[in-house]
Design a protein around this motif. Sequence first.
Motif, PDB file in Angstrom:
ATOM      1  N   ALA A  49       8.668 -36.781  -9.557  1.00 46.44           N
ATOM      2  CA  ALA A  49       8.297 -35.367  -9.609  1.00 46.44           C
ATOM      3  C   ALA A  49       6.800 -35.217  -9.810  1.00 46.44           C
ATOM      4  O   ALA A  49       6.143 -34.377  -9.166  1.00 46.44           O
ATOM      5  CB  ALA A  49       9.068 -34.659 -10.727  1.00 46.44           C
ATOM      6  N   CYS A  50       6.221 -36.051 -10.689  1.00 46.37           N
ATOM      7  CA  CYS A  50       4.774 -36.026 -10.927  1.00 46.37           C
ATOM      8  C   CYS A  50       4.002 -36.332  -9.644  1.00 46.37           C
ATOM      9  O   CYS A  50       3.033 -35.646  -9.307  1.00 46.37           O
ATOM     10  CB  CYS A  50       4.398 -37.057 -11.988  1.00 46.37           C
ATOM     11  SG  CYS A  50       4.525 -36.494 -13.675  1.00 46.37           S
ATOM     12  N   VAL A  51       4.431 -37.378  -8.946  1.00 44.83           N
ATOM     13  CA  VAL A  51       3.734 -37.784  -7.727  1.00 44.83           C
ATOM     14  C   VAL A  51       3.840 -36.699  -6.668  1.00 44.83           C
ATOM     15  O   VAL A  51       2.848 -36.362  -5.993  1.00 44.83           O
ATOM     16  CB  VAL A  51       4.292 -39.120  -7.199  1.00 44.83           C
ATOM     17  CG1 VAL A  51       3.721 -39.445  -5.824  1.00 44.83           C
ATOM     18  CG2 VAL A  51       3.979 -40.241  -8.176  1.00 44.83           C
ATOM     19  N   LEU A  52       5.030 -36.131  -6.510  1.00 45.63           N
ATOM     20  CA  LEU A  52       5.212 -35.069  -5.520  1.00 45.63           C
ATOM     21  C   LEU A  52       4.263 -33.906  -5.796  1.00 45.63           C
ATOM     22  O   LEU A  52       3.653 -33.352  -4.875  1.00 45.63           O
ATOM     23  CB  LEU A  52       6.666 -34.586  -5.540  1.00 45.63           C
ATOM     24  CG  LEU A  52       7.046 -33.537  -4.503  1.00 45.63           C
ATOM     25  CD1 LEU A  52       6.926 -34.092  -3.087  1.00 45.63           C
ATOM     26  CD2 LEU A  52       8.465 -33.016  -4.750  1.00 45.63           C
ATOM     27  N   GLY A  53       4.121 -33.537  -7.057  1.00 45.39           N
ATOM     28  CA  GLY A  53       3.211 -32.453  -7.402  1.00 45.39           C
ATOM     29  C   GLY A  53       1.754 -32.815  -7.212  1.00 45.39           C
ATOM     30  O   GLY A  53       0.949 -32.003  -6.769  1.00 45.39           O
ATOM     31  N   ALA A  54       1.398 -34.065  -7.527  1.00 50.17           N
ATOM     32  CA  ALA A  54       0.001 -34.496  -7.430  1.00 50.17           C
ATOM     33  C   ALA A  54      -0.460 -34.645  -5.987  1.00 50.17           C
ATOM     34  O   ALA A  54      -1.631 -34.430  -5.671  1.00 50.17           O
ATOM     35  CB  ALA A  54      -0.192 -35.811  -8.175  1.00 50.17           C
ATOM     36  N   PHE A  77      -5.812 -38.392 -10.004  1.00 51.82           N
ATOM     37  CA  PHE A  77      -5.457 -38.814 -11.350  1.00 51.82           C
ATOM     38  C   PHE A  77      -4.433 -37.842 -11.928  1.00 51.82           C
ATOM     39  O   PHE A  77      -4.544 -36.622 -11.753  1.00 51.82           O
ATOM     40  CB  PHE A  77      -6.693 -38.828 -12.261  1.00 51.82           C
ATOM     41  CG  PHE A  77      -7.652 -39.931 -11.967  1.00 51.82           C
ATOM     42  CD1 PHE A  77      -7.444 -41.214 -12.456  1.00 51.82           C
ATOM     43  CD2 PHE A  77      -8.793 -39.703 -11.203  1.00 51.82           C
ATOM     44  CE1 PHE A  77      -8.329 -42.244 -12.202  1.00 51.82           C
ATOM     45  CE2 PHE A  77      -9.689 -40.724 -10.937  1.00 51.82           C
ATOM     46  CZ  PHE A  77      -9.467 -42.001 -11.434  1.00 51.82           C
ATOM     47  N   LEU A  78      -3.458 -38.388 -12.630  1.00 53.02           N
ATOM     48  CA  LEU A  78      -2.505 -37.567 -13.343  1.00 53.02           C
ATOM     49  C   LEU A  78      -2.101 -38.274 -14.627  1.00 53.02           C
ATOM     50  O   LEU A  78      -2.396 -39.450 -14.812  1.00 53.02           O
ATOM     51  CB  LEU A  78      -1.284 -37.245 -12.486  1.00 53.02           C
ATOM     52  CG  LEU A  78      -0.497 -38.378 -11.827  1.00 53.02           C
ATOM     53  CD1 LEU A  78       0.927 -37.923 -11.550  1.00 53.02           C
ATOM     54  CD2 LEU A  78      -1.132 -38.798 -10.498  1.00 53.02           C
ATOM     55  N   ASP A  93      -0.326 -30.290 -14.644  1.00 52.49           N
ATOM     56  CA  ASP A  93       1.013 -29.693 -14.474  1.00 52.49           C
ATOM     57  C   ASP A  93       1.730 -30.290 -13.274  1.00 52.49           C
ATOM     58  O   ASP A  93       2.451 -29.597 -12.555  1.00 52.49           O
ATOM     59  CB  ASP A  93       0.913 -28.166 -14.302  1.00 52.49           C
ATOM     60  CG  ASP A  93       0.358 -27.471 -15.534  1.00 52.49           C
ATOM     61  OD1 ASP A  93       0.692 -27.901 -16.647  1.00 52.49           O
ATOM     62  OD2 ASP A  93      -0.404 -26.501 -15.372  1.00 52.49           O
ATOM     63  N   SER A  94       1.546 -31.590 -13.049  1.00 50.38           N
ATOM     64  CA  SER A  94       2.083 -32.198 -11.829  1.00 50.38           C
ATOM     65  C   SER A  94       3.610 -32.204 -11.796  1.00 50.38           C
ATOM     66  O   SER A  94       4.198 -32.108 -10.720  1.00 50.38           O
ATOM     67  CB  SER A  94       1.530 -33.609 -11.637  1.00 50.38           C
ATOM     68  OG  SER A  94       1.679 -34.380 -12.803  1.00 50.38           O
TER      69      SER A  94
END
Length: 433
Positions: free
Chosen positions: A238-243, A389-390, A418-419
């Motif tokens: 989910a983080c990667v998809l948002g980033a 970066f996240l 907010d990724s």
Amino acid sequence: MKAIVLDLGSSYTKCAVMDTEAGDWRAVQSLPAPPNCATQLGRYELDADAYFRQVQLCLATALHAEPSVSALVLTTQMHGFVLTDTAMRVRSHYVSWQDRASLTRGSDGMTAMEALQRLLPSDALAGHGVPLKPNLALCNLYARIREGLAIEPDTLLHTLGGYMLARLGGPHLCHDTNAAPLGVYNVAQQIMNSDLSHAILGRSIILPEAVSSFEPVAKCVIEGHTMSLYPDVGDHQACVLGALEGQPNRLCVNVGTAGLMNMVAAAFTYGPYETRPFFGGSFLPTVSGLPGGRHLDVLFQFVRRFLDRFGATVPDDAIWSSLMYCDANPTLTIRGDIFTGGGDISGIGPTVSLDDVIASTYLAIGKAYAQAARVIKPVDGSYSMNVVFLGGAAEKNAALRRHIQQQLGMPHASVSRDSVLLGALELARSIER
């Protein structure tokens, strides 16, 4: 469309209401996750019933704030598991990824990890996308079985998110982003490895169905409101998809307590890294266990103890500020992992300063990320010229980002905030397509 986003992290439970048309969200509630209730050293277990009651509370609060929501998007921490019977009555606590039962020595003098390494052929997890590692559900459940845990007939194995969905009335399943960290899912073939599960965990364990699409799996009624339930998604994906923000050629550098690095690949690949399922039939070659916030905390603690020794009244924030905004040039050489006692510092001269140590630490961290980038580079050898970066440590720390970016040799970098929510927004929008 409006959807509830529920994010079950390692230390928190966060709930937000998302408006896909407006492309925004508003926070509803943020609660600390239930505490570790394990009684043995090195174990990390949470009361699964209490965890579900917390989820129910969050959903009820969100529906009270926004009665028109029609879907639940669930993102969760990975690698853990819960056992239940077929009526969803718990047969175990939720065992977190932080659990270390697989590293505890048994009566035979071996750890569960060592026993598995002897028991399994070297290619047993080929195609699974993950190596045999201590935080896999497979390893921590096997450790408990070795200790005498009796698995009753018809025991269902759940991911954390799969357990929540099942308690809400959904079927026994999980998204493949959460199936892979169980250790019994063949990512390359997109199928649960029942033979491996039977051999290691016994035939009383029933594995969940793994799904790769993001489509409704059931409906539930809460507080008189009907919602569609969607498969649980791993928080990393989910983080990667948002980033990525629709740019799949970005190199993602996720720095939290520890670090992760990945790129999107169109096909499953084998290498000295994990290959995690992603969305749309793609994959994430991922290097995990990279230096992160815990390494910098070692420096912070050193400075804190030094100042306390001389009675200096310097606030913690001032120490962190000196760590995060250090612009000195590295003059020392740090080799190995000095943070676990396996390395050394050389080049110390008569004018060495704290800034020398800080900057040289960042240089060593940057080199670790550069090496990881070389490991997961595309088959054609090319790199994206964009790094994103996240993660909390990367978001806050400009010096850390600068040194990693310099070692990567990439001129363009951005920071994603907010990724997880951005990824959840993209998933929610996919519902309408």
